[in-house]
Design a protein around this motif. Structure first.
Motif, PDB file in Angstrom:
ATOM      1  N   PHE A   2      45.540  23.316  44.799  1.00  0.00           N
ATOM      2  CA  PHE A   2      44.446  23.570  43.869  1.00  0.00           C
ATOM      3  C   PHE A   2      44.946  24.046  42.502  1.00  0.00           C
ATOM      4  N   GLY A   3      46.232  23.815  42.230  1.00  0.00           N
ATOM      5  CA  GLY A   3      46.760  24.021  40.883  1.00  0.00           C
ATOM      6  C   GLY A   3      47.447  25.332  40.617  1.00  0.00           C
ATOM      7  N   ALA A   4      47.617  26.184  41.606  1.00  0.00           N
ATOM      8  CA  ALA A   4      48.266  27.475  41.381  1.00  0.00           C
ATOM      9  C   ALA A   4      49.778  27.307  41.259  1.00  0.00           C
ATOM     10  N   LYS A   5      50.400  28.285  40.591  1.00  0.00           N
ATOM     11  CA  LYS A   5      51.854  28.310  40.452  1.00  0.00           C
ATOM     12  C   LYS A   5      52.353  29.663  40.952  1.00  0.00           C
ATOM     13  N   ILE A   6      53.230  29.614  41.944  1.00  0.00           N
ATOM     14  CA  ILE A   6      53.737  30.836  42.563  1.00  0.00           C
ATOM     15  C   ILE A   6      55.251  30.766  42.652  1.00  0.00           C
ATOM     16  N   ASP A   7      55.910  31.857  42.257  1.00  0.00           N
ATOM     17  CA  ASP A   7      57.350  32.001  42.447  1.00  0.00           C
ATOM     18  C   ASP A   7      57.596  33.081  43.479  1.00  0.00           C
ATOM     19  N   VAL A  17      52.455  35.365  40.966  1.00  0.00           N
ATOM     20  CA  VAL A  17      51.413  34.349  40.829  1.00  0.00           C
ATOM     21  C   VAL A  17      51.030  34.219  39.358  1.00  0.00           C
ATOM     22  N   ALA A  18      51.117  33.000  38.837  1.00  0.00           N
ATOM     23  CA  ALA A  18      50.735  32.754  37.444  1.00  0.00           C
ATOM     24  C   ALA A  18      49.205  32.768  37.315  1.00  0.00           C
ATOM     25  N   PRO A  19      48.689  33.138  36.133  1.00  0.00           N
ATOM     26  CA  PRO A  19      47.229  33.238  35.943  1.00  0.00           C
ATOM     27  C   PRO A  19      46.583  31.885  35.647  1.00  0.00           C
ATOM     28  N   THR A  20      46.773  30.953  36.549  1.00  0.00           N
ATOM     29  CA  THR A  20      46.305  29.584  36.317  1.00  0.00           C
ATOM     30  C   THR A  20      44.840  29.374  36.663  1.00  0.00           C
ATOM     31  N   GLY A  21      44.277  30.235  37.523  1.00  0.00           N
ATOM     32  CA  GLY A  21      42.995  29.900  38.123  1.00  0.00           C
ATOM     33  C   GLY A  21      43.192  28.701  39.045  1.00  0.00           C
TER      34      GLY A  21
END
Length: 423
Positions: free
Chosen positions: A217-222, A231-235
């Protein structure tokens, strides 16, 4: 037939006289369906979820989303179409989630980033399941949240943001606390970091399921270390998402296959599952020579299936790493030992949080009338049905509780030639 069962009914399995053969399609994964429903509800736009599970647990999640202004359509038996503005409304009533642990934990964290007053509640069983570590983590982020008993109901006065961008969480009781914070974290408005307190974490493989769904669903996590996630603030972005069959449900069919010497095609090879409980396939395949010690820490929902199979194993089995089973839908360690000892006294014992099954292959073919208290737990009902395939007189109390995750379970067994009497 399954849909007509009532809570006061009881169901007696008739021992089989043939190897079970045929094709059964397990329902969609509960764990993945409830993750996907939540993420689709947080995304702006329309998402189509296919292969989904329709059961009590997922119905509660869908109804909660609807109560907060999300449109959830169900065009067929395995599809949800979710349309959301990405902003949730304050519900008119408490969000009632039955005994759905995933929905309860996930929504508690997610509504903390909405605006308004929310109460997350459940039935009498959910009100005994701990949620305090998640509540304390949210409090450390500046969220006005309270759960006086340490279990639901949880009251949240949400103001649309966390006041901090880093949290430390104790996940020794449940990995769902981490998953809840991870999924909420992508909507926090700034980069968000989650760190484990200590090294213990229940069923870590379920966090991998969470990360996979989030990324879809488009999230970016390292993950800079095994105990830290950023967790990046991508929504989230609305998307079409396919849900694989439920590995926990598959364990009952794998168990029935080895116990009967049959061949049941479930349509998905064990190696193709991404859910942690699929690890149970190798253990089940070793029956009747399963190992003397089985670590259930990373396949917790499969342990009831394996424990019942262990009653017929060639040698005794000790189950370790299963302390978390005490805080599931019921105390599953106690429910398993109670049920096995109802079949034959001394068949099971508890040592601390370990379960020891004495194992006795000579049980096969005997008639040992036993009423199995399921404690309203779907997994206790479905696993003890396996005992009834080989022992006469096994009666499952409250067989309707399987509706929580596998509404058609009794019908599925019937298609394989299993017979039973209701009442």
């Amino acid at each position: 037939m399954t849909q007509n069962l009532l809570r006061e009914d009881k169901l007696t399995i008739l021992p089989i006289t043939h190897a079970l053969k045929g094709h059964v399609s397990p329902p969609g994964s509960k764990s993945i369906t409830n993750r996907a429903l939540l993420l689709a509800g947080l995304a702006k736009g329309t998402s189509k979820l296919t292969g989904a599970l329709k059961s009590d647990d997922t119905r509660y999640m869908a109804e909660a989303l609807r109560a907060m202004g999300v449109t959830v359509d169900e065009p067929d038996a395995t599809t949800f179409v979710v349309t959301s503005s990405g902003q949730w409304q304050e519900p008119k009533e408490p969000l009632f989630l039955g005994n759905a642990g995933t929905a309860t934990r996930f929504l508690t964290a997610a509504v903390a980033l909405a605006k308004g007053r929310f109460t997350v509640d459940g039935d009498e069983h959910m009100r005994k399941r701990p949620i305090l570590p998640l509540v304390e983590a949210l409090q450390s982020l500046g969220v006005a949240v309270a759960a006086p008993s340490g279990c639901p109901p949880v009251a949240i006065d949400a103001h649309g943001a966390f006041k901090k961008n880093r949290v430390v969480i104790d996940a020794g009781l449940s990995s769902q606390y981490v998953s809840a914070l991870l999924m909420a974290g992508a909507c926090a408005g700034e980069a968000f970091e989650i760190e484990l307190a200590g090294t213990d974490i229940g069923a870590k493989g379920y966090i991998d399921l969470t990360l996979s769904a989030m990324r879809a669903f488009g999230a970016k996590i390292d993950q800079p270390s095994s105990a830290v996630w950023r967790v990046a603030p991508t929504g989230y972005t609305a998307t079409d998402f396919h849900i694989e069959p439920d590995a926990s449900a598959a364990t009952y069919l794998w168990g029935a296959e080895v116990l009967s010497g049959g061949k049941i095609d479930i349509g998905t090879p064990a190696a193709s599952f991404t859910q942690p409980d699929a690890k149970a396939y190798d253990v089940i395949s070793a029956f009747p020579n399963m190992p003397a010690v089985i670590d259930g820490s990373q396949m917790q929902d499969a342990i009831p299936t394996i424990a019942v199979l262990a009653a017929f194993n060639q040698t005794p089995v000790r189950f370790v790493g299963i302390a978390n089973l005490r805080v599931k839908e019921c105390d599953r360690i106690r429910a398993l030992s109670t049920g096995l000892n109802n079949i034959r006294e001394g068949l099971a014992s508890e040592e601390g949080d370990d379960l020891i099954v004495a194992s006795d292959p000579s049980l096969i073919g005997q008639t040992l009338p036993a009423s199995i208290n399921t404690f309203a737990d779907h997994r206790i009902a479905m696993s003890f049905a396996l005992a009834g395939l080989k022992i006469g007189g096994i009666t499952i109390l409250d067989p309707a509780c399987v509706a929580k995750t596998y509404p058609s379970y009794w019908d599925a067994l019937a298609t394989l030639g299993v017979e039973y009497q209701v009442g």
